[in-house]
Enzyme design. Structure first.
Site, mmCIF file in Angstrom:
data_model
loop_
_atom_site.group_PDB
_atom_site.id
_atom_site.type_symbol
_atom_site.label_atom_id
_atom_site.label_comp_id
_atom_site.label_asym_id
_atom_site.label_seq_id
_atom_site.Cartn_x
_atom_site.Cartn_y
_atom_site.Cartn_z
ATOM 1 N N ASN A 1 11.859 13.414 -42.194
ATOM 2 C CA ASN A 1 10.561 13.984 -41.804
ATOM 3 C C ASN A 1 10.178 15.157 -42.710
ATOM 4 O O ASN A 1 9.272 15.909 -42.390
ATOM 5 C CB ASN A 1 10.602 14.443 -40.339
ATOM 6 N N GLU B 1 11.748 22.018 -38.865
ATOM 7 C CA GLU B 1 11.068 20.779 -38.510
ATOM 8 C C GLU B 1 9.554 20.962 -38.644
ATOM 9 O O GLU B 1 9.030 22.051 -38.383
ATOM 10 C CB GLU B 1 11.393 20.411 -37.052
#
Ligand code: F6R
Length: 244
Positions: A136, A143
């Site tokens: 990702n 994140e």
């Protein structure tokens, strides 16, 4: 940002070790932040061989832990500190006292993160960051979406990270849901950044990292236009990207 494309994982590991060792020989007292995960393991094995042959002295290095799972003690088999110790600290002869840790099971994890950023500042910043790339686009456990100046902090793992980390520990239910991560601010300010990327499953995110817009949704895209960044990718990860 420089992209180096090599034939396969073995070549990537050799190239990364060669460049990492050059950097460490030039700065024997360097402050280094180093990833766990699968990708840098070949590099670390080569660095250990160099040390065994007397071609690398790592005794002056200071290691900063990149990330750790919240709530796990260092002797938990899933501890990222334990993984770093087995794969890098012990093979390079770096004692625990030369490591700034992100202690996962401390009573006050927020103050561990604050102390970490203070230790980075006291060391004058990180000299070398050795990083992997999440599917990702995460660096460490930064994140998406993440801001460019995010400090070291406690984070919730993204679904993609829980899925990919499941392969380390034998199932998603074995993966802790929260972690401590060195902040984007620490990583991006490092004097040299080496990112290792291997395998077809990283092809799309590597393309977005290098060619896509710079966006909080792809944390690694912040590496664009920085002259101190070297990405080493194998052909499977590079796909149609060519060296630059
Ligand atoms: C590991 C870490 C992660 C990994 C990334 C790639 O300490 O912080 O950012 O570097 O998820 O993992 P691998 O190399 O297993 O594909």
């Amino acid at each position: 940002m420089k992209l180096i494309v090599v034939k396969d994982y073995q070549a990537l590991s050799r190239e990364a070790a060669h460049r990492g060792a050059e950097e460490l020989r030039a700065h024997p007292n360097a402050s280094v932040v180093a990833a766990t995960g699968d990708t840098p393991m070949g590099m670390y094995a080569h660095l250990a061989e160099l040390r065994d042959r007397g071609e690398l002295d790592a005794s002056g290095l200071r290691l900063f832990q990149l990330d750790s799972y919240l709530g796990l003690s260092a002797d938990d088999p899933r501890s990222l500190y334990g993984w770093m110790k087995r794969s890098l600290l012990d093979p390079l002869g770096i004692p625990d006292e030369r490591v700034v840790r992100l202690t996962g099971d401390a009573p006050d994890p927020d103050s561990v993160c604050e102390a970490y950023d203070a230790a980075v500042a006291a060391a004058g910043g990180i000299d070398l960051a050795i990083l992997g790339l999440g599917r990702n686009g995460h660096l460490g456990f930064n994140e998406p979406p993440v801001q460019v100046d995010a400090p070291t902090r406690v984070v919730a793992l993204a679904t993609e990270s829980i899925e990919s980390n499941a392969s380390y520990w034998g199932g998603q239910d074995r993966v802790p849901r929260r972690a401590l991560t060195a902040g984007m601010s620490v990583l991006l300010k490092s004097r040299a950044i080496l990112v290792l990327v291997s395998g077809t499953r990283k092809q799309e995110i590597l393309r977005r990292t290098i060619e896509g817009p710079i966006t909080p949704d792809v944390p690694a895209s912040y590496l664009q236009h920085r002259s101190n960044v070297t990405i080493i990718a194998d052909r499977d990860a590079a796909g149609s990207l060519s060296a630059q």
